[in-house]
Design an enzyme around this catalytic site. Structure first.
Site, PDB file in Angstrom:
ATOM      1  N   ASP A 204       2.453  -3.096   4.087  1.00 56.94           N
ATOM      2  CA  ASP A 204       3.655  -3.051   3.248  1.00 56.94           C
ATOM      3  C   ASP A 204       4.791  -3.778   3.939  1.00 56.94           C
ATOM      4  O   ASP A 204       4.680  -4.197   5.092  1.00 56.94           O
ATOM      5  CB  ASP A 204       4.037  -1.628   2.844  1.00 56.94           C
ATOM      6  CG  ASP A 204       4.506  -1.601   1.376  1.00 56.94           C
ATOM      7  OD1 ASP A 204       5.430  -2.366   1.033  1.00 56.94           O
ATOM      8  OD2 ASP A 204       3.929  -0.855   0.564  1.00 56.94           O
TER       9      ASP A 204
ATOM     10  N   GLY B 293      -1.912   6.048  -0.895  1.00 59.23           N
ATOM     11  CA  GLY B 293      -2.907   6.824  -1.655  1.00 59.23           C
ATOM     12  C   GLY B 293      -4.170   6.052  -1.993  1.00 59.23           C
ATOM     13  O   GLY B 293      -5.288   6.533  -1.765  1.00 59.23           O
ATOM     14  N   LYS B 294      -4.003   4.831  -2.530  1.00 54.35           N
ATOM     15  CA  LYS B 294      -5.186   4.066  -2.973  1.00 54.35           C
ATOM     16  C   LYS B 294      -6.007   3.611  -1.770  1.00 54.35           C
ATOM     17  O   LYS B 294      -7.236   3.641  -1.791  1.00 54.35           O
ATOM     18  CB  LYS B 294      -4.743   2.855  -3.802  1.00 54.35           C
ATOM     19  CG  LYS B 294      -3.991   3.234  -5.058  1.00 54.35           C
ATOM     20  CD  LYS B 294      -3.430   2.008  -5.754  1.00 54.35           C
ATOM     21  CE  LYS B 294      -2.400   2.408  -6.795  1.00 54.35           C
ATOM     22  NZ  LYS B 294      -1.152   2.925  -6.202  1.00 54.35           N
TER      23      LYS B 294
ATOM     24  N   CYS C  41       2.362   0.276 -12.265  1.00 48.94           N
ATOM     25  CA  CYS C  41       2.615   1.558 -12.953  1.00 48.94           C
ATOM     26  C   CYS C  41       3.642   1.328 -14.069  1.00 48.94           C
ATOM     27  O   CYS C  41       4.647   2.027 -14.174  1.00 48.94           O
ATOM     28  CB  CYS C  41       3.068   2.637 -11.970  1.00 48.94           C
ATOM     29  SG  CYS C  41       4.519   2.181 -11.022  1.00 48.94           S
TER      30      CYS C  41
ATOM     31  N   ALA D 287       0.777  -1.239   0.000  1.00 49.06           N
ATOM     32  CA  ALA D 287       0.000   0.000   0.000  1.00 49.06           C
ATOM     33  C   ALA D 287       0.813   1.296   0.000  1.00 49.06           C
ATOM     34  O   ALA D 287       0.264   2.346  -0.310  1.00 49.06           O
ATOM     35  CB  ALA D 287      -0.945   0.003   1.198  1.00 49.06           C
ATOM     36  N   ALA D 288       2.102   1.260   0.394  1.00 45.05           N
ATOM     37  CA  ALA D 288       2.832   2.533   0.590  1.00 45.05           C
ATOM     38  C   ALA D 288       2.875   3.349  -0.695  1.00 45.05           C
ATOM     39  O   ALA D 288       3.002   2.773  -1.781  1.00 45.05           O
ATOM     40  CB  ALA D 288       4.249   2.243   1.083  1.00 45.05           C
ATOM     41  N   PRO D 289       2.754   4.684  -0.602  1.00 43.11           N
ATOM     42  CA  PRO D 289       2.574   5.496   0.621  1.00 43.11           C
ATOM     43  C   PRO D 289       1.131   5.605   1.090  1.00 43.11           C
ATOM     44  O   PRO D 289       0.839   6.377   1.998  1.00 43.11           O
ATOM     45  CB  PRO D 289       3.115   6.861   0.192  1.00 43.11           C
ATOM     46  CG  PRO D 289       2.839   6.919  -1.277  1.00 43.11           C
ATOM     47  CD  PRO D 289       2.932   5.513  -1.805  1.00 43.11           C
TER      48      PRO D 289
ATOM     49  N   ASP E  99      -1.471  -3.742  -5.803  1.00 40.97           N
ATOM     50  CA  ASP E  99      -0.728  -2.791  -6.651  1.00 40.97           C
ATOM     51  C   ASP E  99       0.740  -3.147  -6.437  1.00 40.97           C
ATOM     52  O   ASP E  99       1.367  -2.666  -5.492  1.00 40.97           O
ATOM     53  CB  ASP E  99      -1.027  -1.358  -6.210  1.00 40.97           C
ATOM     54  CG  ASP E  99      -0.305  -0.342  -7.085  1.00 40.97           C
ATOM     55  OD1 ASP E  99      -0.598  -0.289  -8.286  1.00 40.97           O
ATOM     56  OD2 ASP E  99       0.575   0.378  -6.573  1.00 40.97           O
TER      57      ASP E  99
END
Length: 436
Positions: free
Chosen positions: A288, A269-270, A386, A265-267, A333
């Site tokens: 994380d 946002g989602k 990404c 999850a870091a940082p 992610d």
């Protein structure tokens, strides 16, 4: 009275940290700007632009230097090579500084760093380039790979890989998009503050805020000096997040009361975005790998003021039996090659290679095969990266569906820089249709 700082010397040290010592550009830039907060906006902008610009154009810059220097770039001493690179960037891409001044500063810097005997060499190479900048010959466009590689400063292996998947025009469009200056995007919680109110607060702080038609909870910000100096940011009125990555929470169609697990999850946002959409119901657990990354998530949660989310340190590749079939939505992610964010992290183009890419594909498969078990029957697994590397994206989803027929693909999208707003990004929604 603050000590005066030689901007070009700072730029030299920052570029050495990145290109010689392998540090990440966004971290180096942040650390220097945090340390020298007293510099004025113009100086900070100059430092950021020269560091990022030199990295962004480095393949082209080296190609130019090699045409005018008997000693090739890779044979030069790191300090000299770095002075030449940042000087050529300024000569070619920054009109505000005359070439003669750039040459003089470079020569002075070489002497200051103990290379008095190479001052003449630096002077000669730069003056020669300055005289011939508009006459430089580039590879023939017929040689697709070499031309695109030099023109957009992309490693040849990367260009070759993309040309197998995308046509030449698309690859050029991607290369061009990475070079373009883009405003910062932020996301705000529509339950907490109205858009018009936030825009008016930002304008009072001297920030220009622009609306994003396709995403109502997003704004473009520009004209600020540094975020941490804005009261609106410190109060948690918005989170920095790319438009592409905002799509994850929007695609999740999270509903009141859902239990959500974000495994990398870091940082944060989602995960925070999803917690906002839950509007005080349900729960999000953001995990994380390291305490450092979990601390980043906790900072952001604290600024957001949300209470239906917590952060936990846990390796996504190791199965956690307590989480078996407990999540309505699992967000994966995953660590990836990052080739969709070269516009923000220009040094990734020199750090990544095909071997590391292949290792990442295997790591992604490993994590997906672990975290799929956390999805309840009827629940969803959201896979995102990404990058624009097909093997990490569509390739992994094809593999996953073959391995785990209890899942079906609901929808997927590859976002392309230059064609879609935001970074290069991939999202797939996989639904668990039956128990086994």
């Amino acid at each position: 009275m603050q000590a005066s700082v030689n901007e070009r010397e700072l730029v030299l040290d920052m570029l050495l940290q990145i290109t010689r010592d392998g540090e990440y550009s966004h971290i180096v830039i942040k650390n220097v700007l945090d340390k020298y907060q007293y510099l004025d906006k113009r100086e900070r902008a100059f430092i950021t632009r020269v560091v990022n610009g030199t990295l962004e154009r480095m393949i082209e810059i080296d190609y130019i230097i090699n045409q005018f220097s008997k000693v090739k770039v890779n044979k030069m001493k790191p300090v000299i090579r770095t002075i030449l690179r940042s000087s050529v960037y300024q000569m070619k891409y920054m009109d505000s500084v005359p070439d003669s001044a750039i040459c003089n500063e470079a020569v002075k810097l070489a002497g200051k760093r103990g290379f008095v005997n190479l001052k003449g060499f630096v002077n000669g190479v730069l003056r020669n380039i300055g005289r011939n900048l508009d006459k430089i010959s580039y590879p023939d466009e017929k040689d697709q790979e070499a031309f695109i590689s030099i023109k957009y400063s992309l490693p040849e292996w990367m260009v070759k890989q993309w040309l197998k998947v995308y046509d030449e025009e698309t690859v050029k469009m991607i290369g061009k998009a990475f070079m373009e200056e883009k405003p910062l995007t932020v996301r705000f919680d529509e339950h907490k503050i109205k858009k018009a109110e936030l825009i008016s607060i930002l304008e009072k702080e001297g920030v220009t805020a622009g609306e994003v038609p396709e995403i109502p909870c997003a704004l473009y910000l520009s004209g600020y000096d540094h975020l941490s100096a804005l009261p609106s940011f410190c109060e948690g009125l918005y989170q920095v997040q790319d438009l592409s990555s905002m799509q994850v929470a929007l695609w999740s169609e999270v509903k009141a009361g859902d239990q959500v697990l974000d495994v990398c999850a870091a940082p944060g946002g989602k995960a925070i975005h999803i917690a906002e959409l839950l509007n005080g119901t349900g729960h999000v657990e953001a995990r994380d790998l390291t305490e450092y990354k979990v601390a980043l998530i906790r900072d952001n949660i604290e600024r957001s003021g949300l209470t239906n989310i917590n952060a936990v340190c846990q390796d996504a590749a190791i199965y956690d039996p307590h989480k078996k079939e407990t999540a309505d939505i699992v967000i994966a992610d995953l660590p990836c090659s990052g080739l969709g964010v070269l516009g923000k992290k220009p040094d990734l183009r020199y750090k990544m290679n095909e071997k590391t890419e292949a290792d990442l594909v295997e790591l992604q498969k490993k994590i997906l095969s672990v975290v799929k078990d956390y999805v309840k029957p009827g629940g969803k697994l959201l896979y995102s990266t990404c990058t624009i590397h097909r093997e990490e994206n569509e390739g992994n989803v094809e593999w996953f569906l073959k391995e785990y027929p209890e899942f079906e693909l609901v929808k997927e999208k590859q976002m392309i820089p230059g064609r879609d707003a935001g970074d290069g990004f991939y999202i797939a929604i996989l639904k668990r249709v039956n128990h086994e």
